[in-house]
Scaffold this motif. Structure first.
Motif, PDB file in Angstrom:
ATOM      1  N   SER A 122       0.646  -1.466   0.391  1.00  0.00           N
ATOM      2  CA  SER A 122      -0.334  -0.624  -0.447  1.00  0.00           C
ATOM      3  C   SER A 122       0.864   0.879   0.130  1.00  0.00           C
ATOM      4  O   SER A 122       2.067   1.077   0.385  1.00  0.00           O
ATOM      5  CB  SER A 122      -0.758   0.096   1.182  1.00  0.00           C
TER       6      SER A 122
ATOM      7  N   ASN B 175       0.843   5.040   1.119  1.00  0.00           N
ATOM      8  CA  ASN B 175      -0.562   5.959   1.601  1.00  0.00           C
ATOM      9  C   ASN B 175      -1.507   5.818   2.967  1.00  0.00           C
ATOM     10  O   ASN B 175      -2.756   6.050   2.293  1.00  0.00           O
ATOM     11  CB  ASN B 175       0.009   7.776   1.103  1.00  0.00           C
ATOM     12  N   SER B 176      -1.472   4.383   2.896  1.00  0.00           N
ATOM     13  CA  SER B 176      -2.630   3.697   3.429  1.00  0.00           C
ATOM     14  C   SER B 176      -3.250   2.677   2.048  1.00  0.00           C
ATOM     15  O   SER B 176      -5.077   2.466   2.743  1.00  0.00           O
ATOM     16  CB  SER B 176      -3.308   4.289   4.387  1.00  0.00           C
ATOM     17  N   GLU B 177      -3.255   3.156   0.525  1.00  0.00           N
ATOM     18  CA  GLU B 177      -4.571   2.410  -0.104  1.00  0.00           C
ATOM     19  C   GLU B 177      -3.168   1.544  -1.460  1.00  0.00           C
ATOM     20  O   GLU B 177      -2.349   1.526  -1.060  1.00  0.00           O
ATOM     21  CB  GLU B 177      -4.394   3.756  -0.802  1.00  0.00           C
TER      22      GLU B 177
ATOM     23  N   ASN C  72      -3.192   0.298  -7.077  1.00  0.00           N
ATOM     24  CA  ASN C  72      -3.459  -0.760  -7.924  1.00  0.00           C
ATOM     25  C   ASN C  72      -2.127  -0.709  -9.335  1.00  0.00           C
ATOM     26  O   ASN C  72      -1.625   0.287  -9.597  1.00  0.00           O
ATOM     27  CB  ASN C  72      -4.493   0.076  -8.325  1.00  0.00           C
TER      28      ASN C  72
ATOM     29  N   SER D 212      -3.690   1.003 -12.595  1.00  0.00           N
ATOM     30  CA  SER D 212      -3.822   2.193 -12.674  1.00  0.00           C
ATOM     31  C   SER D 212      -3.151   3.017 -13.311  1.00  0.00           C
ATOM     32  O   SER D 212      -1.958   2.639 -14.282  1.00  0.00           O
ATOM     33  CB  SER D 212      -3.252   3.145 -11.325  1.00  0.00           C
TER      34      SER D 212
END
Length: 294
Positions: free
Chosen positions: A184, A186-188, A191, A194
């Protein structure tokens, strides 16, 4: 000589058995006697092919296996050396800690000490002991470890703008290769499909599982916290800093510095001219002071 002693021993044995019969205790005596009487020929011994160094994982079950040949009427016990605590005797457990349990299947040679939900404090030396006279034992060395997750180069990485971000995450001491390695930013969750593109992941599973995250042509928005989260181990994070370096601007800055030093040269020249004047003033004051003193 040996035959004579054997005959005497057998005579004493029958005499004691007969005496025990008179008191109704022959069966109990026979059991107790054979427990201590050595087995003719070869006595009990340990199977040396069973490992003596065991590594377990925190929170998992650990099995310490002891395999004994020619056990006969002896019993097998497990002793913890840290506190000389008797843990098991035969198939019975002799400790209030319910995490410890004796395991044995009838007509087999394996006597196992099972430790449930192993803890770091369970590390140490354990002894599998046979009730011969004197007792004989085999040491087993147990190490309880936790899965470790590392990112090479952390906790801060500095990457030039336009370069490739290469983050390598390694998982050690896991009970099995992690089914998933989630990255991840920054906490995301990252993908990989993308629109940004240029992001790839290479994972190699084994005793050491390695997961390599590659982000090509780094830009300022790629900076921040990256986290590697194995599905069966603790996550680890690293902060990536993208450096804005412009070679042309740096060259221009050096050139401007080279054109500005004349101001410094003027100061040095002025100081050089003033030094003799200051020296003369100090000299005159010094000579005057000498004259007054004389």
């Amino acid at each position: 000589m040996y035959n004579k002693m054997a005959s005497i021993g057998l005579a004493l044995l029958f005499l004691m058995l007969y005496t025990g019969t008179c008191y109704g205790g022959s069966r109990r005596f026979l059991t107790d006697f054979l427990q201590e009487f050595p087995t003719p020929g070869t006595g009990p011994y340990f199977d040396s092919t069973i490992p003596s160094n065991i590594t377990g994982l925190v929170g998992k079950n650990v099995h310490l296996v002891c395999k004994v040949k020619n056990l006969g009427n002896r019993t097998v016990s497990w002793v913890r050396h840290r506190d000389i605590h008797l843990l098991t005797v035969g198939r019975y457990t002799y400790t209030s800690d319910q995490r410890f349990e004796a395991l044995h299947s009838p007509h087999t040679e394996e006597w196992t000490l099972r430790i449930r939900y192993a803890q770091r404090k369970d590390s140490g030396i354990y002894e599998c002991q046979i009730s011969t006279t004197p007792p004989i034992g085999k040491f087993v060395y147990l190490s309880i470890v936790e899965p470790i997750t590392e990112i090479h180069g952390g906790p801060d990485l500095f990457i030039n703008k336009g370069s490739t971000i290469n983050l390598t995450c390694v998982v050690k001491f896991a009970p099995e290769p992690p089914p998933q390695m989630v990255w991840s930013h920054n906490s995301e969750v990252i993908n990989f499909d993308s629109p940004r593109g240029g992001i790839s992941l290479v994972t190699e599973k084994g005793r050491l599982t390695t997961s390599r995250l590659l982000v090509q042509k780094a830009i300022q928005s790629d900076s921040g916290m990256y986290t590697c989260a194995p599905s069966n181990a603790n996550p680890i994070s690293v902060r990536v800093h993208i450096l804005n370096e412009h070679p042309a601007a740096m060259h221009h800055g050096i050139s401007s510095i080279q054109h500005q030093p004349p101001n410094l040269l003027l100061l040095v020249s002025a100081a050089t001219l003033l030094v003799p004047y200051i020296y003369q003033k100090i000299r005159r004051k010094f000579d005057g002071a000498i004259g007054i003193r004389c």
